[in-house]
Scaffold this active site. Structure first.
Site, PDB file in Angstrom:
ATOM      1  N   HIS A  25      40.700  40.331  43.911  1.00 42.44           N
ATOM      2  CA  HIS A  25      40.023  40.305  42.528  1.00 42.44           C
ATOM      3  C   HIS A  25      41.021  40.058  41.523  1.00 42.44           C
ATOM      4  O   HIS A  25      41.691  41.044  41.216  1.00 42.44           O
ATOM      5  CB  HIS A  25      39.391  41.872  42.489  1.00 42.44           C
ATOM      6  CG  HIS A  25      38.475  42.060  41.318  1.00 42.44           C
ATOM      7  ND1 HIS A  25      37.617  43.357  41.407  1.00 42.44           N
ATOM      8  CD2 HIS A  25      38.439  41.411  40.285  1.00 42.44           C
ATOM      9  CE1 HIS A  25      36.959  43.319  40.312  1.00 42.44           C
ATOM     10  NE2 HIS A  25      37.634  42.234  39.421  1.00 42.44           N
ATOM     11  N   HIS A  27      40.942  37.622  38.177  1.00 44.05           N
ATOM     12  CA  HIS A  27      40.122  36.510  37.388  1.00 44.05           C
ATOM     13  C   HIS A  27      41.441  35.798  36.692  1.00 44.05           C
ATOM     14  O   HIS A  27      42.191  36.248  35.869  1.00 44.05           O
ATOM     15  CB  HIS A  27      39.344  37.236  36.187  1.00 44.05           C
ATOM     16  CG  HIS A  27      38.532  38.134  36.642  1.00 44.05           C
ATOM     17  ND1 HIS A  27      37.234  37.718  36.775  1.00 44.05           N
ATOM     18  CD2 HIS A  27      38.543  39.279  37.158  1.00 44.05           C
ATOM     19  CE1 HIS A  27      36.625  38.809  37.203  1.00 44.05           C
ATOM     20  NE2 HIS A  27      37.268  39.694  37.225  1.00 44.05           N
ATOM     21  N   HIS A 205      30.550  41.918  41.081  1.00 41.26           N
ATOM     22  CA  HIS A 205      30.975  43.005  40.352  1.00 41.26           C
ATOM     23  C   HIS A 205      29.817  44.016  40.212  1.00 41.26           C
ATOM     24  O   HIS A 205      28.723  43.554  39.817  1.00 41.26           O
ATOM     25  CB  HIS A 205      31.545  42.758  38.825  1.00 41.26           C
ATOM     26  CG  HIS A 205      32.849  41.934  38.662  1.00 41.26           C
ATOM     27  ND1 HIS A 205      32.992  40.863  39.413  1.00 41.26           N
ATOM     28  CD2 HIS A 205      33.802  42.593  37.928  1.00 41.26           C
ATOM     29  CE1 HIS A 205      34.177  40.582  38.969  1.00 41.26           C
ATOM     30  NE2 HIS A 205      34.965  41.423  38.118  1.00 41.26           N
ATOM     31  N   GLU A 208      31.261  49.248  38.088  1.00 44.52           N
ATOM     32  CA  GLU A 208      32.604  49.235  37.416  1.00 44.52           C
ATOM     33  C   GLU A 208      32.270  50.391  36.244  1.00 44.52           C
ATOM     34  O   GLU A 208      32.758  51.464  36.124  1.00 44.52           O
ATOM     35  CB  GLU A 208      32.969  47.997  36.986  1.00 44.52           C
ATOM     36  CG  GLU A 208      34.033  48.056  35.937  1.00 44.52           C
ATOM     37  CD  GLU A 208      34.554  46.613  35.504  1.00 44.52           C
ATOM     38  OE1 GLU A 208      33.589  45.743  35.289  1.00 44.52           O
ATOM     39  OE2 GLU A 208      35.746  46.618  34.626  1.00 44.52           O
ATOM     40  N   ASP A 286      42.760  42.516  38.865  1.00 46.20           N
ATOM     41  CA  ASP A 286      41.677  42.042  38.078  1.00 46.20           C
ATOM     42  C   ASP A 286      42.063  41.205  36.871  1.00 46.20           C
ATOM     43  O   ASP A 286      41.920  40.048  36.872  1.00 46.20           O
ATOM     44  CB  ASP A 286      41.167  43.634  37.502  1.00 46.20           C
ATOM     45  CG  ASP A 286      39.658  43.376  36.909  1.00 46.20           C
ATOM     46  OD1 ASP A 286      39.022  42.201  37.352  1.00 46.20           O
ATOM     47  OD2 ASP A 286      39.177  44.159  36.297  1.00 46.20           O
ATOM     48  N   ASP A 287      42.729  41.555  35.847  1.00 47.24           N
ATOM     49  CA  ASP A 287      43.049  40.721  34.816  1.00 47.24           C
ATOM     50  C   ASP A 287      44.566  41.250  34.343  1.00 47.24           C
ATOM     51  O   ASP A 287      45.047  41.960  33.306  1.00 47.24           O
ATOM     52  CB  ASP A 287      42.144  40.866  33.388  1.00 47.24           C
ATOM     53  CG  ASP A 287      40.771  40.684  33.800  1.00 47.24           C
ATOM     54  OD1 ASP A 287      40.533  39.253  33.934  1.00 47.24           O
ATOM     55  OD2 ASP A 287      40.007  41.456  34.018  1.00 47.24           O
TER      56      ASP A 287
HETATM   57  N1  HPA Z   1      34.446  43.188  34.821  1.00 49.68           N
HETATM   58  C1  HPA Z   1      33.414  42.383  34.490  1.00 49.68           C
HETATM   59  N2  HPA Z   1      34.149  41.035  34.104  1.00 49.68           N
HETATM   60  C2  HPA Z   1      35.218  40.725  33.818  1.00 49.68           C
HETATM   61  C3  HPA Z   1      36.090  41.730  34.224  1.00 49.68           C
HETATM   62  C4  HPA Z   1      35.846  42.769  34.744  1.00 49.68           C
HETATM   63  O1  HPA Z   1      36.754  43.844  35.017  1.00 49.68           O
HETATM   64  N3  HPA Z   1      37.387  40.747  34.256  1.00 49.68           N
HETATM   65  C5  HPA Z   1      37.125  39.794  33.735  1.00 49.68           C
HETATM   66  N4  HPA Z   1      35.810  39.350  33.683  1.00 49.68           N
HETATM   67 ZN    ZN Z   2      36.860  41.920  37.619  1.00 53.37          ZN
END
Ligand code: HPA
Ligand code: ZN
Length: 349
Positions: A25, A27, A205, A208, A286-287
């Site tokens: 996971h 991006h 996703h 979250e 994630d990011d």
């Molecule tokens: N959630 C949804 N979209 C996203 C995320 C996330 O954590 N990171 C980048 N796009």
């Molecule tokens: Zn994500």
């Protein structure tokens, strides 16, 4: 398979850093560090609404998912040429190597780029070139997963799939990301069904910020093989039992959840609860450029905050390979590398 030794000699953080891992996971646009954003802005003569790297970094104070997404999409505006996509992915893969990531299944958001007039070919070729180079130069298996933006329509997702058709040999699957609440998975049932017919893996996703029902819908309506995040599942005991029974991997992102205020602090993160309930939970970044940490930062910080031990570490790293889309033979090879690392640490007692 041997069980890990009860007491590990060297420090737990050293073990966590050394363990081989799969990242499921990430991006790729979220790996764009402020320094690279400024470098690419200069190279491409793109004006940024921030005076400096420090000024941009100061803006990284998020209150929820949407407050992050607004800045994340703005950051991606500097990506125009094939080399830009290559350079971004290569920078991530070098960081992944440093964290002993052996396999990375990398999300990308083509609609963020095609909406600005960047061709699908430019995006995919740049990212793919970095993946090929990672195998040759770093020994990392890197694969691409195309994500549809859920705040856009299903018709636009179909258009994106059409644009990606010539490049499907370079993409292992599709995902669903962006603003979750108000955009339930079933909105994309038809396009995911088509992707299934095309032989693509499917992830989404869900849970979250959104409710457990979104996780059920991702499983039932999209046939998602993995759930990205999924931390809201704990609110629904029946769903927890199903996720454990069906061995549906959850790609959990502790530092992301902290920065987007899904949990008030890391000590209250439910990763340990998910693992102890027998779910195939994994740790991911994630990011990482926006949330203050790559893979090893996520491991070390969530272990320190929740008091997890070497058994949890073993389970998480094995889960990451089990949950990956690697071949059965490759998975056996990865598991051997995990066991070797435990043996090496036990041997240094
Ligand atoms: N959630 C949804 N979209 C996203 C995320 C996330 O954590 N990171 C980048 N796009
Ligand atoms: Zn994500």
């Amino acid at each position: 398979m041997s069980t890990p030794p009860a007491s590990l000699p060297a420090s737990l953080p050293d073990l966590l850093r050394a363990l081989p891992k799969a990242e499921l996971h990430i991006h790729i646009e979220g790996s764009l560090e402020p320094e690279l954003i400024f470098q690419l802005a200069k190279r491409n003569r793109v004006a940024l609404p921030y005076a400096s790297v420090e000024d941009l970094r100061r803006a990284y104070a998020f209150s929820n998912l949407q407050s992050f997404l607004d800045i994340y999409y703005a950051g991606a505006s500097v990506l125009l040429k094939e080399d830009d996509f290559h350079d971004m992915a290569w920078a991530y893969l070098l960081r992944a190597k440093a964290d002993n990531v052996l396999r990375a299944e990398i999300f990308f958001d083509p609609q963020t780029h095609t909406a600005r007039g960047v061709a699908m070919e430019t995006v995919v070729n740049g990212l793919h070139r970095a993946c090929v180079r990672a195998k040759a130069e770093l020994g990392i298996d890197a694969e691409l997963i195309l994500c549809f933006l859920r705040h856009l329509s299903e018709a636009e997702a179909f258009e994106t799939l059409e644009q990606a058709m010539p490049y499907l040999d370079r993409i292992i699957g599709v995902g669903l990301d962006s603003s979750e609440v108000g955009h339930p998975p079933e909105k994309f049932a038809k396009v995911f069904a088509r992707c299934g017919e095309l032989g693509l893996h499917r992830v989404a996703h869900a849970g979250e910020e959104g409710p457990p029902e979104y996780i059920r819908s991702a499983l039932d309506m999209l046939k998602a093989e993995r759930i990205d995040h999924g931390v809201q599942a704990v609110k629904d005991p029946d769903l927890m039992r199903r996720l454990a029974r069906e061995r549906i991997p959850l790609t959990v992102c502790p530092l992301s959840n902290l920065k987007l205020c899904v949990f008030p602090d890391l000590a209250q993160h439910n990763l340990r609860q998910l693992l102890d309930a027998g779910l195939v939970a994994t740790v991911n970044s994630d990011d990482p450029a926006y949330f203050g940490g790559y893979m090893n930062d996520n491991f070390v910080e969530v272990f320190a905050a929740t008091g997890m031990d070497a058994k949890h570490a073993r389970q998480l790293t094995l889960n990451s390979f089990e949950g990956s889309f690697a071949s059965a033979a490759a998975k056996r090879g990865y598991v051997d590398r995990v066991e070797e690392t435990f043996a090496r640490f036990a041997g240094s007692a």
